[in-house]
Design an enzyme around this catalytic site. Structure first.
Site, mmCIF file in Angstrom:
data_model
loop_
_atom_site.group_PDB
_atom_site.id
_atom_site.type_symbol
_atom_site.label_atom_id
_atom_site.label_comp_id
_atom_site.label_asym_id
_atom_site.label_seq_id
_atom_site.Cartn_x
_atom_site.Cartn_y
_atom_site.Cartn_z
ATOM 1 N N ASP A 67 0.860 -1.179 0.000
ATOM 2 C CA ASP A 67 0.000 0.000 0.000
ATOM 3 C C ASP A 67 0.898 1.231 0.000
ATOM 4 O O ASP A 67 1.061 1.900 1.028
ATOM 5 C CB ASP A 67 -0.898 -0.031 1.241
ATOM 6 C CG ASP A 67 -2.062 0.936 1.152
ATOM 7 O OD1 ASP A 67 -2.314 1.445 0.048
ATOM 8 O OD2 ASP A 67 -2.711 1.173 2.179
ATOM 9 N N GLU A 111 -6.692 5.129 -8.910
ATOM 10 C CA GLU A 111 -8.004 5.569 -8.433
ATOM 11 C C GLU A 111 -8.661 6.610 -9.336
ATOM 12 O O GLU A 111 -8.012 7.555 -9.801
ATOM 13 C CB GLU A 111 -7.864 6.141 -7.023
ATOM 14 C CG GLU A 111 -9.175 6.359 -6.323
ATOM 15 C CD GLU A 111 -9.076 6.130 -4.818
ATOM 16 O OE1 GLU A 111 -9.995 6.548 -4.108
ATOM 17 O OE2 GLU A 111 -8.085 5.528 -4.357
ATOM 18 N N LYS A 134 -9.646 1.801 -9.264
ATOM 19 C CA LYS A 134 -10.188 1.971 -7.914
ATOM 20 C C LYS A 134 -11.339 2.970 -7.933
ATOM 21 O O LYS A 134 -11.224 4.063 -8.503
ATOM 22 C CB LYS A 134 -9.106 2.483 -6.953
ATOM 23 C CG LYS A 134 -8.164 1.420 -6.449
ATOM 24 C CD LYS A 134 -7.171 1.982 -5.454
ATOM 25 C CE LYS A 134 -7.746 2.080 -4.068
ATOM 26 N NZ LYS A 134 -6.729 2.501 -3.071
ATOM 27 N N THR A 157 -12.964 0.536 -3.157
ATOM 28 C CA THR A 157 -12.271 0.963 -1.948
ATOM 29 C C THR A 157 -13.208 1.710 -1.006
ATOM 30 O O THR A 157 -14.382 1.885 -1.296
ATOM 31 C CB THR A 157 -11.046 1.832 -2.326
ATOM 32 O OG1 THR A 157 -10.271 2.106 -1.165
ATOM 33 C CG2 THR A 157 -11.476 3.142 -2.972
ATOM 34 N N PHE A 184 -11.822 -1.782 4.777
ATOM 35 C CA PHE A 184 -10.858 -1.101 5.627
ATOM 36 C C PHE A 184 -10.948 -1.615 7.061
ATOM 37 O O PHE A 184 -12.044 -1.792 7.586
ATOM 38 C CB PHE A 184 -11.102 0.407 5.605
ATOM 39 C CG PHE A 184 -10.539 1.092 4.381
ATOM 40 C CD1 PHE A 184 -10.421 0.425 3.180
ATOM 41 C CD2 PHE A 184 -10.129 2.404 4.453
ATOM 42 C CE1 PHE A 184 -9.895 1.050 2.053
ATOM 43 C CE2 PHE A 184 -9.604 3.054 3.337
ATOM 44 C CZ PHE A 184 -9.491 2.376 2.135
#
Length: 321
Positions: A17, A96, A132, A156, A178
């Protein structure tokens, strides 16, 4: 005994990440995930100084509204960071869609297609990229269309089972539930301290994982946003885990025994959940944590996107002077 990181790799696909080129080269993850925050941080390092210069020179040649040009240059820089990471990993890099498109299906589709086209121009095929999108109702609907076009997506900012079920129904390739941000909310809300055994973020991912496996759902579960190595260890065996370089290093330096916690062979049958837009929005409305963290996450990514575009605008003005 091998390190906990090596043991984890034997049961879970490890993803980095980060946009830190040196860390990725050293830690050798299978995939990499990025977001506006990570891209902005990566561009602040000497590694990408020439990349910024190239993008600004490209931007100078573009006509049109200065804000639109700055936005396009910012997108070009995000692609440049992703392209650099593609060279270092055997798998995929997540890029993203702009956070300000989180509630815009058509805008998200156009942006996603342009990202894939931009990678294609650099000789990078779509099978190396994940698009994303935020796990809003609109983001999930955009992902459903993209998946049918052969563009795999990573959904996400996922904090609830409602989001996970809707993503599964849309047949998205991968979700990023998450962990740490859920824990943050509960610690602030309750004033309690949690262990990995009762960590609400860990329990949420476990619940989603078991639901997916019990219904033979092919969508990949990739736990994200970790606050400690203990959270990661509590999800050992999850399909994928995306982990910061600091925690990857911690696991690499730990020679202790790592026990598998999740397995597709160890799930219980549970009822199938049916979700339409009305049900999705009501379930999210009733989940204060998920609603607040989704909104907060979109705002945070939006803020960093604005910061990136502002930096680009200043560089373009300097280049024009």
């Amino acid at each position: 005994m091998s390190s906990k990181l090596d043991q984890l790799r034997s049961m879970t696909t490890v993803v980095a990440d980060t946009g830190d080129i040196e860390a990725v080269a050293r830690l050798k993850p299978v995939d990499c995930t990025t977001n506006p925050t990570i891209v902005l941080k990566a561009l602040g390092t000497p590694t990408f100084a020439d990349t910024i210069k190239e993008a600004v020179l490209w931007g100078k040649k573009q006509g049109g509204n200065p804000e639109a040009v700055a936005s396009e240059v910012a997108s070009r820089l995000a692609i440049s960071v992703g392209a650099a990471l593609v060279k270092l990993v055997p798998g995929r890099v997540s890029t993203e869609v702009d956070a300000d498109l989180s509630f815009d299906i058509d805008g998200s589709l156009a942006k996603a297609r342009s990202i894939i086209a931009a990678y294609k121009e650099r000789g990078i095929e779509r099978d190396r990229i994940l698009i994303k999108l935020a796990s809003t109702w609109e983001g999930i609907r955009a992902a459903e269309v993209l998946q049918k076009e052969g563009i795999d997506c990573n959904l996400t900012l996922l904090f609830s089972k409602a989001q996970a079920v809707a993503c599964a129904d849309a047949k998205v390739f991968l979700i990023s539930p998450f962990v740490g941000r859920i824990l943050d909310w509960y610690k602030k809300s309750t004033g309690k301290e949690y262990t990995s055994a009762d960590d609400p973020g860990v329990l949420s991912v476990r619940d989603i994982y078991h639901y997916y496996k019990s219904h033979d759902i092919k969508t990949v579960v990739m736990g994200a946003s970790f606050r400690s190595a203990a959270e990661i260890e509590a999800l050992a065996g999850c399909d994928r885990l995306t982990i910061s370089p600091a925690l990857l290093d911690e696991l690499s330096n730990d020679q202790g025994k790592l026990e598998r916690q999740l397995s597709p062979d160890n799930t219980k049958a549970e009822p199938k959940i049916e979700i339409d837009e009305k049900t999705f929005r009501w379930m999210m409305n009733e989940d204060q944590m998920a609603t607040e963290k989704l909104s907060e996450g979109i705002r945070a990514f939006g803020k960093d996107l604005v910061a990136l575009r502002t930096m680009v605008s200043k560089e373009l003005q300097l280049a024009a002077a």
